[in-house]
Each structure stands twice: as structure tokens, then as C-alpha cells.
Design a protein around this motif. Structure first.
Motif, PDB file in Angstrom:
ATOM      1  N   LEU A 161       0.815  -1.209   0.000  1.00 27.27           N
ATOM      2  CA  LEU A 161       0.000   0.000   0.000  1.00 27.27           C
ATOM      3  C   LEU A 161       0.851   1.263   0.000  1.00 27.27           C
ATOM      4  O   LEU A 161       0.486   2.274  -0.623  1.00 27.27           O
ATOM      5  N   GLU A 171      -6.938   9.114  12.887  1.00 26.42           N
ATOM      6  CA  GLU A 171      -7.986   8.387  12.157  1.00 26.42           C
ATOM      7  C   GLU A 171      -9.356   8.562  12.814  1.00 26.42           C
ATOM      8  O   GLU A 171     -10.366   8.770  12.127  1.00 26.42           O
ATOM      9  N   ASP A 215      -8.753  -3.269   0.570  1.00 25.99           N
ATOM     10  CA  ASP A 215     -10.007  -2.563   0.307  1.00 25.99           C
ATOM     11  C   ASP A 215     -10.225  -1.431   1.311  1.00 25.99           C
ATOM     12  O   ASP A 215     -10.699  -0.346   0.951  1.00 25.99           O
ATOM     13  N   ALA A 216      -9.889  -1.691   2.561  1.00 22.63           N
ATOM     14  CA  ALA A 216     -10.044  -0.660   3.583  1.00 22.63           C
ATOM     15  C   ALA A 216      -9.164   0.546   3.260  1.00 22.63           C
ATOM     16  O   ALA A 216      -9.591   1.699   3.372  1.00 22.63           O
ATOM     17  N   HIS A 217      -7.930   0.275   2.837  1.00 27.94           N
ATOM     18  CA  HIS A 217      -7.018   1.358   2.473  1.00 27.94           C
ATOM     19  C   HIS A 217      -7.543   2.143   1.277  1.00 27.94           C
ATOM     20  O   HIS A 217      -7.457   3.380   1.234  1.00 27.94           O
ATOM     21  N   ARG A 218      -8.099   1.438   0.299  1.00 23.28           N
ATOM     22  CA  ARG A 218      -8.589   2.098  -0.910  1.00 23.28           C
ATOM     23  C   ARG A 218      -9.823   2.953  -0.641  1.00 23.28           C
ATOM     24  O   ARG A 218      -9.993   4.029  -1.224  1.00 23.28           O
ATOM     25  N   ILE A 256     -10.922   4.190   2.464  1.00 25.47           N
ATOM     26  CA  ILE A 256     -10.943   5.104   3.608  1.00 25.47           C
ATOM     27  C   ILE A 256     -10.700   6.551   3.198  1.00 25.47           C
ATOM     28  O   ILE A 256     -11.319   7.466   3.750  1.00 25.47           O
ATOM     29  N   ALA A 257      -9.832   6.784   2.214  1.00 22.41           N
ATOM     30  CA  ALA A 257      -9.538   8.162   1.810  1.00 22.41           C
ATOM     31  C   ALA A 257     -10.754   8.861   1.198  1.00 22.41           C
ATOM     32  O   ALA A 257     -11.118   9.962   1.627  1.00 22.41           O
ATOM     33  N   ARG A 296      -6.605  12.163   1.517  1.00 24.65           N
ATOM     34  CA  ARG A 296      -5.701  11.055   1.181  1.00 24.65           C
ATOM     35  C   ARG A 296      -4.796  10.684   2.341  1.00 24.65           C
ATOM     36  O   ARG A 296      -4.241   9.590   2.386  1.00 24.65           O
ATOM     37  N   SER A 303      -5.532   7.326   4.266  1.00 19.51           N
ATOM     38  CA  SER A 303      -5.010   6.048   3.775  1.00 19.51           C
ATOM     39  C   SER A 303      -3.520   5.908   4.049  1.00 19.51           C
ATOM     40  O   SER A 303      -3.037   4.812   4.340  1.00 19.51           O
ATOM     41  N   PHE A 313      -3.147   5.095   7.700  1.00 18.07           N
ATOM     42  CA  PHE A 313      -3.624   3.729   7.882  1.00 18.07           C
ATOM     43  C   PHE A 313      -2.519   2.725   7.562  1.00 18.07           C
ATOM     44  O   PHE A 313      -2.213   1.822   8.353  1.00 18.07           O
ATOM     45  N   ALA A 314      -1.892   2.862   6.393  1.00 22.44           N
ATOM     46  CA  ALA A 314      -0.858   1.914   5.970  1.00 22.44           C
ATOM     47  C   ALA A 314       0.399   2.017   6.832  1.00 22.44           C
ATOM     48  O   ALA A 314       1.029   1.005   7.150  1.00 22.44           O
TER      49      ALA A 314
END
Length: 451
Positions: free
Chosen positions: A148, A197, A306-309, A311-312, A318, A321, A324-325
Motif C-alpha cells: 500500500l 484516524e 479494500d479498507a485502504h482504498r 478510507i480516503a 488522502r 489512507s 492507515f498503511a
């Protein structure tokens, strides 16, 4: 550490009783320990660090997988499971640390000395399987985070995560305190990430508070049982119980009541603070999933990618994400340390086999990289989350094999003396074991029905 016992993992000293016969409390051991000062008074700073090393196992990528899946599908309802699992973990880790301080022995050593050889081998194999399952989760989670952040393939991410884990473990050559400082810094970074977050997610705190009450369908819904078992295994890891007892066992002179009492005070503070922070991170992760995914109708988000994609765009920045990663990578790297250290503890405790740090690190990396590479090659990024949750379910099923001996030894008057666990604490400890057995039985029954 090529020739010294893993007893020196935390304090750096050698256990003088590692090769001799065990003498129960209060006859104890001789000699002054590094964590004890004149008159049995402790240098309090020496007690802190074990809790941090143990707590990283409570916020590893397996926790992320179960928290994301449950938060997205069931909203805030699983906060009750997070709270219950964290309290169970706190109680069992407190008992493990108490056992180590009072006896000067770790849980694996006591199992070897008090059970038959056959039982000892079974417990050792079960614990090694738990460590491998946990290590696979950490490798896959770190690989997903690297994918990610850097855009590399999952296979490359798996190899890079192994290199990162070895680099973390190499810090031990500079002393245990250096490793603890880095681990604590990464924990602080993860906590800061989730403050950001949660602020961006803007959750419903009224709904979150209501989620503390257990859902009525918990033992009827197969999906809930699966996630609850995974969350329990992700939170209360069996090998963490062995590790914690080993990290603190040289803080006091067994048999010296004043020394043991002083050590227990410091160790308890370290344990409660560290695991309290781990609970806040896990709760924040589930709250973010519920507020961002469940509240917007994305009930099937159970994959880290999917969560990373998502969340932003759902949060509106942005940075959500990226944070998050980055937090996922920090958790994955941190958790690899405890897995390797726990492997050293159980191998030496159960089998009296000593191994160099690099050798154990290489062994755990090889055992984890193989299944991780196979999983990502067969299922790709969208199969990683199911592998993570499955690994945590394995931990949940194996948890009673560590918890039952722990509670038995902790309540043994001949072994623990005046420090034995009794009354309400003992009843709650056995209740934790019973809950785990019931949940695992329900899980196995559901699996049998659906298979």
C-alpha cells in the motif's frame, strides 16, 4: 545470547537455576538480581519494558483484520468483544507475570517440570504452531502495508517484511533496552495515527457506548462466532503468556517476600498501562471501521487493501489512507519481535534447547514466509484478510492449552506460597478459560455444520 539462556532476554543476566532442579516458593534461589537493589528495593525503571513487548501482540495485523471485518459488518456491536477479550488478556497476562515473579520460572519451564514428557511435547508443538500462525499473520500484514505504501507486489512485500523483522531483532545486539525503546516509539506512533484516524472518522460516540453491551446473536450467528473467535485469538495470544512469565522472572529473589512484592508492584503497573493502551488502539480501529465503512453501507469490507482504498474517499483526505498503511506497517514490524522472542522462550523452556537469536529469527522467518508466499500467490491481495483471520482462529483454539496450566500453577499454594491466586481473581481466571472453551466449541460446531 548464543550460550546464555533466554532467561536473559529481559534483564541480560543468566538464570542460575536454569539447569538445576526446581525449588518451589518460598525456598527460592540465591543471588542478587539486577532488578533488585539493597534490601530488596527495586529500581523501578527496570520493571518497565516487558509490558510493552507483550502488548504489541495485542495490536498486530491479525487484530486489524478481525477488527476491520467486524466493524464494517456489525458496526459498533463488537466493541463488547474487544473489551471482553482485552480484559481476559489483562487478567491472564497479570497471572503470567505474577507466576514468573513469584517462582523465578517461566510457564514453559513449569510445564516441563510438572507434566509428563508426552504432555510437554504436545504443549510445545501446540505453542510452536501458534507462533507460526501468528508470524504468518504478521508477515502478510506487513507485506500488505508495504504494498500500500510503496506499490510493490505482495510477494516482494513478504520478503521485505522478513528483512525488516531481522533488522528489528538485530537491535538486541545493542542491548535489550534499545529494542524496547524502538518498540515503545512505534507503539506511540501507532497510537498517534489512530488519534488522527478517529478524528477524521467522526464516529457516533452514543452508538459506540451502546456497543459495549454484548449482542444477543453472538452465539447464534456463524459469522459473529468466526470473527469473535478470531478477535479472541488475536488479542489473547497463547505464546504471549509464556513470553511474559519469562521476561519478568528475574525481577525478584524467589522466596524473598519483600523483593517479590516490590517487583510485582512495578510489573503490574507496566502490564496494566501497556495493555490498556493496546485496548485503546484496538477499540479505535473498530470504531474507525464502523464509522467509515458500516455507516456508509460498505458492510463487506473485510480486506486491508479494500479498507485502504476506500478510507480516503469516504473520509475526504488522502492522508487517512497513508496514516492507515503506516500504522499497519509499524504494528507488523513490532509484532515480529515478540513472536521470535516467544519462540526462544518455549524452545528453551519445554526442551532445554538454546539457540542463537539469529538462528531462531531465521527459523521463524522461514516458517512464516513459506505459507505467506503460498497464500498471496494463490489468493492475491484479496485473500490475505481471510488468511489473517484464520491464523487468529488457530490461536483462539490453542489458547486453553496455555491458559489451563497457567491458572493451575498460579493457584497452587505449594508453588506460589502466599502469592497464589485465589478468591475472585481465581474464579475470573477459570471463567476466562470456560468462555474460551465455549466459544471454540461453538466455532467448531458451526464449522462442522457448514462443512
Amino acid at each position: 545470547m548464543n550460550t546464555t539462556s533466554v532467561n536473559s532476554i529481559h534483564t541480560g543476566s543468566v538464570d542460575p537455576a536454569s539447569s538445576g532442579a526446581f525449588r518451589p516458593w518460598p525456598s527460592g534461589r540465591r543471588g542478587r538480581l539486577r532488578s533488585a537493589g539493597p534490601g530488596g528495593r527495586a529500581r523501578w525503571s527496570s520493571f518497565f519494558g516487558a509490558g510493552a513487548l507483550v502488548s504489541v501482540g495485542y495490536m498486530d495485523p491479525g487484530n486489524w483484520a478481525t477488527a476491520l471485518g467486524s466493524g464494517a459488518k456489525y458496526g459498533y456491536q463488537f466493541l463488547s468483544v474487544v473489551l471482553a477479550a482485552s480484559l481476559m488478556g489483562l487478567l491472564l497476562q497479570w497471572l503470567a507475570s505474577r507466576l514468573g515473579v513469584a517462582t523465578g520460572r517461566d510457564l514453559a519451564q513449569l510445564c516441563r517440570e510438572r507434566y509428563s514428557r508426552r504432555t510437554t511435547i504436545v504443549l510445545w508443538i501446540a505453542c510452536e504452531m501458534a507462533i507460526i500462525a501468528c508470524d504468518v499473520a504478521e508477515v502478510v500484514g506487513s507485506a500488505v502495508a508495504l504494498q500500500l505504501l510503496l506499490g510493490v507486489s505482495l510477494s516482494v512485500g513478504v520478503l521485505l517484511s522478513a528483512i525488516g523483522a531481522c533488522a528489528m531483532l538485530a537491535l538486541q545486539s545493542r542491548g535489550q533496552r534499545a529494542l524496547q525503546v524502538v518498540v515503545c516509539a512505534l507503539i506511540f506512533f501507532v497510537g498517534l495515527c489512530f488519534v488522527v484516524e478517529v478524528a477524521l472518522a467522526n464516529p457516533s460516540w452514543h452508538s459506540a457506548l451502546a456497543g459495549v453491551a454484548p449482542p444477543a446473536a453472538l452465539l447464534r450467528d456463524a459469522g459473529m462466532i468466526w470473527l469473535a473467535a478470531g478477535m479472541l485469538g488475536a488479542t489473547v495470544m497463547p505464546h504471549n503468556l509464556y513470553l511474559h512469565s519469562a521476561l519478568v522472572k528475574q525481577h525478584a529473589r524467589a522466596g524473598d517476600e519483600r523483593s517479590v512484592l516490590n517487583a510485582m508492584k512495578g510489573v503490574n503497573i507496566d502490564t496494566f498501562v501497556s495493555l490498556g493502551l493496546a485496548f485503546l488502539v484496538n477499540a479505535a480501529l473498530l470504531i474507525v471501521a464502523a464509522a467509515v465503512f458500516h455507516a456508509n453501507g460498505h458492510y463487506e469490507v473485510d480486506d486491508l487493501a479494500d479498507a485502504h482504498r476506500l478510507i480516503a474517499p469516504l473520509v475526504g483526505t488522502r492522508w487517512a489512507s497513508i496514516v492507515f498503511a503506516a500504522a499497519l506497517l509499524a504494528c507488523g514490524l513490532n509484532a515480529t519481535v515478540t513472536g521470535t522472542m516467544a519462540g526462544q522462550v518455549v524452545m528453551e523452556g519445554f526442551l532445554r534447547m538454546k539457540s542463537a537469536r539469529w538462528m531462531r529469527a531465521l527459523l521463524t522467518r522461514v516458517c512464516a514466509i513459506g505459507p505467506a508466499l503460498l497464500a498471496v500467490s494463490l489468493y492475491g491481495e484479496h485473500g490475505s484478510n481471510q488468511l489473517l483471520i484464520f491464523s487468529q482462529v488457530v490461536l483462539s483454539i490453542q489458547l486453553p492449552l496455555a491458559a489451563i496450566p497457567l491458572v493451575r500453577f498460579g493457584s497452587d499454594a505449594g508453588l506460589m506460597g502466599v502469592f497464589r491466586v485465589k478468591g475472585l481473581a481465581l474464579a475470573l481466571a477459570w471463567a476466562c478459560v470456560a468462555i474460551t472453551l465455549v466459544l471454540n466449541a461453538a466455532l467448531i460446531w458451526q464449522m462442522a455444520v457448514y462443512l
